[in-house]
Each structure stands twice: as structure tokens, then as C-alpha cells.
Design a protein around this motif. Structure first.
Motif, mmCIF file in Angstrom:
data_model
loop_
_atom_site.group_PDB
_atom_site.id
_atom_site.type_symbol
_atom_site.label_atom_id
_atom_site.label_comp_id
_atom_site.label_asym_id
_atom_site.label_seq_id
_atom_site.Cartn_x
_atom_site.Cartn_y
_atom_site.Cartn_z
ATOM 1 N N PHE A 159 0.790 -1.212 0.000
ATOM 2 C CA PHE A 159 0.000 0.000 0.000
ATOM 3 C C PHE A 159 0.833 1.277 0.000
ATOM 4 N N SER A 160 2.164 1.156 0.034
ATOM 5 C CA SER A 160 2.963 2.373 0.156
ATOM 6 C C SER A 160 4.398 2.182 -0.315
ATOM 7 N N SER A 161 5.067 3.318 -0.475
ATOM 8 C CA SER A 161 6.504 3.370 -0.732
ATOM 9 C C SER A 161 7.100 4.333 0.281
ATOM 10 N N VAL A 162 8.340 4.061 0.701
ATOM 11 C CA VAL A 162 9.008 4.911 1.685
ATOM 12 C C VAL A 162 10.262 5.501 1.049
ATOM 13 N N PHE B 54 -3.452 12.579 -2.438
ATOM 14 C CA PHE B 54 -2.117 12.247 -1.973
ATOM 15 C C PHE B 54 -2.139 12.191 -0.459
ATOM 16 N N LYS B 55 -1.603 11.113 0.088
ATOM 17 C CA LYS B 55 -1.496 10.962 1.548
ATOM 18 C C LYS B 55 -0.124 10.407 1.865
ATOM 19 N N ALA B 56 0.488 10.971 2.913
ATOM 20 C CA ALA B 56 1.817 10.525 3.321
ATOM 21 C C ALA B 56 1.991 10.731 4.831
ATOM 22 N N GLN C 241 -6.658 3.262 1.430
ATOM 23 C CA GLN C 241 -7.274 4.303 2.254
ATOM 24 C C GLN C 241 -7.580 3.771 3.654
ATOM 25 N N LYS C 242 -8.177 2.578 3.726
ATOM 26 C CA LYS C 242 -8.479 1.975 5.024
ATOM 27 C C LYS C 242 -7.205 1.664 5.791
ATOM 28 N N SER C 243 -6.181 1.209 5.081
ATOM 29 C CA SER C 243 -4.898 0.917 5.706
ATOM 30 C C SER C 243 -4.305 2.179 6.324
ATOM 31 N N PHE C 244 -4.399 3.299 5.622
ATOM 32 C CA PHE C 244 -3.887 4.573 6.121
ATOM 33 C C PHE C 244 -4.616 4.982 7.398
ATOM 34 N N ILE C 245 -5.925 4.875 7.400
ATOM 35 C CA ILE C 245 -6.715 5.258 8.574
ATOM 36 C C ILE C 245 -6.370 4.370 9.766
#
Length: 96
Positions: free
Chosen positions: A26-29, A90-92, A55-59
């Protein structure tokens, strides 16, 4: 501390491959420097919002980090919820 998409883009040199630390489902760092006058690196975890469930993972991750306190865990400096230059969400998360 508030950071914009543009600040994170600049800090990571355009989310370049050279600054990529790792990828997940779900992401890159990416590593980066937020302040040009300060050499301290930050880790910027960028969510792949086009992936189903991101989105759910971020929350869930934000809720978990809010309630966890431990000396061996990274500290979140801030988060960014914005739009990129193409108008995409965009979410980070930004870590020390």
C-alpha cells in the motif's frame, strides 16, 4: 508541523528511485531532507491510494500510531493529506 505535497516532492527529489527505501503493498518509503538548512533525514511514507484498501490501511495505521508509545519505534513528525500536481489524492506520513 504542516507540510505540503510540494515540500515532500522537493525533500525527496521528486520521489526519486535514488531516495527509495522500500515498497509495500500500500505504500513506498523515501528518505529526504525537509529543511535545506538542516541535514537531518526523514522517512516519507507515500500511500498508493489507487490500490484497493490503501485508504483503510492509512486510517488504521494513523489510529494505531496515535495510541502507541514506545522508545524503540519511529516517531511521526506529521502527515500530509493533499492533492498532487495532477489532481490525484495524496497521503503521506513523515517519520523522524
Amino acid at each position: 508541523m504542516k507540510v505540503s505535497y510540494n515540500q515532500l516532492l522537493k525533500a525527496t527529489n521528486g520521489f526519486s528511485e535514488a531516495n527509495l527505501i522500500g515498497n509495500g503493498g500500500f505504500s513506498s518509503v523515501y528518505k529526504g531532507v525537509l529543511d535545506e538548512n538542516d541535514d537531518r533525514f526523514v522517512a516519507v511514507k507515500v500511500l498508493h491510494l489507487q490500490n484497493r484498501g490503501a485508504q483503510k490501511s492509512f486510517i488504521r495505521e494513523c489510529e494505531a500510531w496515535r495510541s502507541i508509545r514506545h522508545q524503540n519505534l519511529l516517531k511521526i513528525i506529521t502527515s500530509c493529506s493533499s492533492v498532487d500536481f495532477q489532481g490525484n489524492d495524496f497521503k503521506a506520513l513523515v517519520f523522524k
